[in-house]
Design a protein around this motif. Structure first.
Motif, PDB file in Angstrom:
ATOM      1  N   HIS A 149       0.775  -1.384  -0.035  1.00  0.00           N
ATOM      2  CA  HIS A 149       0.614   0.136   0.256  1.00  0.00           C
ATOM      3  C   HIS A 149       0.685   1.524   0.321  1.00  0.00           C
ATOM      4  CE1 HIS A 149      -3.857   2.593   1.532  1.00  0.00           C
ATOM      5  NE2 HIS A 149      -3.733   2.232   0.378  1.00  0.00           N
ATOM      6  N   GLN A 150       1.936   0.818  -0.332  1.00  0.00           N
ATOM      7  CA  GLN A 150       2.823   2.106  -0.357  1.00  0.00           C
ATOM      8  C   GLN A 150       2.737   2.557  -1.696  1.00  0.00           C
ATOM      9  OE1 GLN A 150       6.134   0.316   0.775  1.00  0.00           O
ATOM     10  NE2 GLN A 150       6.269   0.765   2.513  1.00  0.00           N
ATOM     11  N   THR A 257       4.816   0.847   8.331  1.00  0.00           N
ATOM     12  CA  THR A 257       4.127  -0.435   8.786  1.00  0.00           C
ATOM     13  C   THR A 257       4.873  -1.601   7.520  1.00  0.00           C
ATOM     14  OG1 THR A 257       1.831   0.610   9.733  1.00  0.00           O
ATOM     15  CG2 THR A 257       1.650  -1.579   8.510  1.00  0.00           C
ATOM     16  N   VAL A 270       4.121   3.495  12.254  1.00  0.00           N
ATOM     17  CA  VAL A 270       2.660   4.548  11.520  1.00  0.00           C
ATOM     18  C   VAL A 270       1.797   4.129  12.639  1.00  0.00           C
ATOM     19  CG1 VAL A 270       0.778   4.278  10.279  1.00  0.00           C
ATOM     20  CG2 VAL A 270       2.595   3.778   9.455  1.00  0.00           C
ATOM     21  N   GLU A 271       1.674   3.109  13.409  1.00  0.00           N
ATOM     22  CA  GLU A 271       0.636   3.742  15.003  1.00  0.00           C
ATOM     23  C   GLU A 271       2.068   3.829  15.647  1.00  0.00           C
ATOM     24  OE1 GLU A 271      -1.332  -0.400  17.541  1.00  0.00           O
ATOM     25  OE2 GLU A 271       0.340  -0.307  16.576  1.00  0.00           O
ATOM     26  N   LYS A 371      -4.826  10.896   3.513  1.00  0.00           N
ATOM     27  CA  LYS A 371      -4.102  10.570   4.923  1.00  0.00           C
ATOM     28  C   LYS A 371      -3.506  11.810   5.513  1.00  0.00           C
ATOM     29  CE  LYS A 371      -4.673   6.974   1.853  1.00  0.00           C
ATOM     30  NZ  LYS A 371      -6.200   6.682   1.610  1.00  0.00           N
ATOM     31  N   SER A 385      -0.864   5.509   4.726  1.00  0.00           N
ATOM     32  CA  SER A 385      -1.777   4.943   5.871  1.00  0.00           C
ATOM     33  C   SER A 385      -3.069   5.643   6.287  1.00  0.00           C
ATOM     34  CB  SER A 385      -0.949   4.826   7.064  1.00  0.00           C
ATOM     35  OG  SER A 385      -0.680   6.247   8.144  1.00  0.00           O
ATOM     36  N   SER A 391      -4.179  -0.086   8.127  1.00  0.00           N
ATOM     37  CA  SER A 391      -2.874   0.335   7.880  1.00  0.00           C
ATOM     38  C   SER A 391      -2.506   0.228   9.303  1.00  0.00           C
ATOM     39  CB  SER A 391      -3.258   2.022   7.858  1.00  0.00           C
ATOM     40  OG  SER A 391      -3.214   2.105   6.301  1.00  0.00           O
ATOM     41  N   GLU A 397       2.667   0.492   5.189  1.00  0.00           N
ATOM     42  CA  GLU A 397       2.537   1.232   4.360  1.00  0.00           C
ATOM     43  C   GLU A 397       3.973   2.664   4.323  1.00  0.00           C
ATOM     44  OE1 GLU A 397      -0.545   2.630   4.050  1.00  0.00           O
ATOM     45  OE2 GLU A 397      -1.488   1.616   4.244  1.00  0.00           O
ATOM     46  N   ASP A 399       4.888   6.529   5.407  1.00  0.00           N
ATOM     47  CA  ASP A 399       4.464   8.206   5.976  1.00  0.00           C
ATOM     48  C   ASP A 399       5.156   8.584   5.650  1.00  0.00           C
ATOM     49  OD1 ASP A 399       2.382   7.306   5.843  1.00  0.00           O
ATOM     50  OD2 ASP A 399       1.432   7.588   7.971  1.00  0.00           O
TER      51      ASP A 399
END
Length: 722
Positions: A149-150, A257, A270-271, A371, A385, A391, A397, A399
């Motif tokens: 998903h990047q 991620t 990311v989280e 995002k 993400s 995500s 991911e 960011d």
């Protein structure tokens, strides 16, 4: 609403002098960028990307969730002006012009459910149309349910773009988001709704680090021919002239991620960065996102809203997501999360809005795909993400974030960007947003004062989470890690019963694992050559009477299905061997008998474990499936997400009633089995006797199949996820 002055911040959580960005904790690296560009919407991004690629000397690295070779990298500036060439043609021209240039393109090897929205055989089409120095690889090295998903483009390791925009259809739009813009059409000439998204451009060491990240992702995908590092910087500066740097000499954090996979440990930067940013907020938290379904982020925001002097929280989300399936799952789950925040908002500091554009159809809205996280105009984050649990731990991911700690100029740049975005949504000048915010001393109060009746922000209404009560557990709809036996045990079984539950569930899932192995063998081993319609036809010639022949087909159908032979192949074989209508009757009966056998076996193997776990999440999930049994089973048959026998076993292990299971199976199976059996039988007749009648029947059946597929495609949605 509390309205302190703009110079008197809310909140007490976290000393503002403590840095938010911490390498090795909530980001991978902190690298400096000489220039930082903040790009709003795809029209500006495509123009900037075209300018950068035109200046590329050695290397262009592209990572994405989706790619469409037919999509032009922009639109004509005016009526009658031609669009730029399609992506495949444009990239081929770059390579022809520059013999030193190499282009590497890594795209997610998408799940079968996205097939109606993706171009098939992309790799081969690009090879036929493209160039030997254009390297396309499809990335399938992900745990079940995960995706690449990047969204990243790196030019010569001197310039990089990262954010939420793929080089694909349904993305291009301008900040005007006109409802009737004739340029907003896909490669098939079909219009699509307005689309809002963001990208960040960086150069210098930050771009070089993103080049390393892209090469690491290429290696992790198992793709051959690692993209080489480019030669030392020479020649034309690839920074796009259309992008005015918003900040200079700024440290950039790269947060990732990466799910646990094979020998790779999970990375959840990311989280951690989301949670640390929420915790550090003193005045306000501003979020734009496609989804809002994360349990962890909801809990963190709820805690801040419950504080007597915590920050304001403002969300900008789409009115609804793309299609019916997303709306009854992700949107329903979003309603549950928003209700949690509304219940926590004791001090009236929460607002959630969607952009409204007059002139759109009843089912259309501006697709908010950005995002974005802004905290106190101190932390700015743009990436790939979503604010969804997947995500945070399941999808790959990337960011980018910056902390405006270099003085008031950096904070002013972040503040100006936020005002620009709010001005776009409210259809007001950015200066008007800034002035009203200063007068009110409150982000939410300023938005309420500036909202109008035309194009503007409108409060996002929800059903208070009622729709989500009909859903299975959110851990199945929006998982935050790869789904495995351990995941089921941790999430659904009480801690006091982990030992017993792990043994029972391990036995059941181990049996399913054996069946999945059998399914893989039918598809990829020599068994795939053994089970062919020709072999089955020769075998049936030994039968002496039609009754014996039909009985043998039915028995073989049931046995092969239970042994994980592909159901589609079995239906086609029945149609070829027995003709369209008798083949349908036999295949339909065989599929239901096989479903019944699998269901009863699942009840014996798995039900007792569920009954012992009364009150656990797994027990509640089972009860919820039972409440929605017929519809849930019918949808699983229409949109198969697991092998046929596995679905039957799992259904048997839940509290589904047998009657609801069989009725749902019949409703879901009938259209597909009928279409496949009649089509295959009609095809054989047309080949054996190519007369006008048989050919006309074949064309009619094919038309019905195509129409049904297109109807299902519309029901499932537009494919504008990611």
């Amino acid at each position: 609403m509390d309205t302190p002055t703009a110079d008197t911040p809310h909140g007490t959580a976290g000393a503002e002098t403590a840095p938010i960005l911490r390498p090795g904790v909530n980001c991978w690296r902190l690298e400096r960028a000489a220039r930082v560009g903040l790009i709003v919407d795809t029209a500006a991004y495509f123009e900037a990307l075209r300018e950068a690629c035109d200046a590329a000397r050695h290397s262009i690295l592209i990572l994405g969730w989706d790619f469409d070779r037919r999509e032009p990298l922009g639109r004509g500036a005016g009526t009658g002006e031609p669009d730029p060439p399609p992506l495949a043609e444009y990239l081929a021209r770059l390579l022809e012009r520059n013999p030193e240039l190499e282009i590497h393109l890594l795209i997610w090897d998408f799940h079968v459910i996205y097939t109606p929205e993706r171009e098939l055989f992309q790799r081969w089409r690009l090879r036929l149309q493209g160039h030997t120095r254009l390297h396309l690889q499809l990335d399938s090295r992900h745990p079940p349910g995960g995706s690449q998903h990047q969204k990243l483009v790196v030019v010569d390791d001197r310039l990089a773009f990262a954010g939420g925009i793929d080089l694909s259809r349904w993305r291009w739009d301008t900040p005007a988001h006109r409802p009737d813009d004739p340029r907003r059409i896909d490669p098939d000439g079909k219009p699509y709704p307005p689309f809002h998204d963001l990208m960040m451009a960086v150069d210098g060491p930050a771009a070089r680090a993103l080049g390393e990240l892209a090469r690491a992702r290429w290696d992790a995908s198992g793709s051959p021919g690692r993209p080489p590092a480019p030669a030392p910087a020479t020649g034309t500066d690839p920074w796009p002239p259309s992008v005015e740097p918003a900040l200079r000499d700024q440290e950039i954090a790269i947060a990732r991620t990466l799910p646990e996979y094979e020998d790779r440990v999970a990375v959840r930067e990311v989280e951690r960065l989301y949670l640390d940013g929420i915790e550090a907020a003193r005045r306000w938290i501003y979020i734009e996102n496609q989804y809002f379904t994360s349990q962890r982020l909801t809990s963190a925001l709820a805690r801040r809203l419950q504080e007597p002097d915590g920050p304001e929280v403002m969300l900008v989300l789409p009115r609804h997501t793309g299609g019916w399936l997303e709306q009854v799952t992700m949107d329903a789950l979003r309603g549950r999360r928003l209700e949690t925040l509304r219940q926590a908002d004791r001090h009236h500091r929460f607002g959630v809005y969607h952009p409204h554009q007059p002139g759109l159809g009843e089912e259309e809205c501006i697709s908010v795909h950005a995002k974005l996280l802004v905290v106190d105009d101190r932390l700015l984050r743009i990436g790939s993400s979503n604010t969804s649990d997947r995500s945070l731990g399941l999808d790959s991911e990337c960011d980018l974030a910056l902390e405006a700690d270099a003085g008031e100029a950096a904070r002013e740049a972040v503040r100006n960007f936020r005002h620009r975005l709010l001005g776009e949504h409210l259809d007001r000048p950015a200066a008007a947003v800034a002035a009203e915010e200063t007068r009110q001393g409150s982000l939410l109060a300023a938005v309420e004062r500036l909202r109008g009746k035309g194009r503007s922000l409108r409060p996002l209404e929800s059903d208070g989470g009622a729709a989500a009560e009909r859903l299975p557990d959110s851990g199945l709809i929006d998982p935050d890690e790869p789904i495995s036996p351990d995941y089921f045990v941790r999430r659904f079984i009480p801690a006091s019963r982990h030992g017993h539950g792990r043994r029972r569930l391990g036995l059941f899932l181990g049996f399913i694992g054996v069946l999945l192995t059998a399914a893989a063998a039918w598809r990829w081993s020599p068994l795939a050559e053994w089970l062919t319609p020709e072999r089955l036809a020769a075998w049936l010639e030994t039968a002496r009477t039609p009754v014996i022949r039909e009985t043998l087909v039915l028995a073989a159908f049931v046995a092969a299905s239970l042994l994980m032979a592909p159901l589609t192949l079995l239906v086609v074989a029945a149609g070829l061997l027995l003709g369209p209508w008798l083949g349908f009757a036999c295949a339909f009966a065989g599929a239901l008998i096989s479903a019944l056998c699998g269901f009863l076996l699942g009840r014996v193997l798995g039900r007792s474990g569920l009954d012992r776990l009364s009150g656990s999440r797994l027990h509640r999930l089972s009860r919820r499936l039972a409440d929605q049994g017929i519809l849930a089973v019918a949808m699983l048959r229409l949109v198969p997400v697991a092998p046929y026998t596995v679905v039957n076993l799992v259904a048997g292990a839940t509290h589904l009633r047998l009657g609801a299971f069989l009725l749902g199976s019949a409703l879901g199976l009938a259209p597909g089995v009928l279409g496949l059996a009649v089509f295959s039988g009609s095809l054989l007749r047309a080949l054996a006797d190519p007369g006008p009648g048989t050919l006309l029947l074949l064309v009619a059946v094919a038309a019905v199949l195509v129409g049904g597929a297109l109807t299902l495609r519309r029901l499932l949605g537009s494919g504008r996820s990611g």
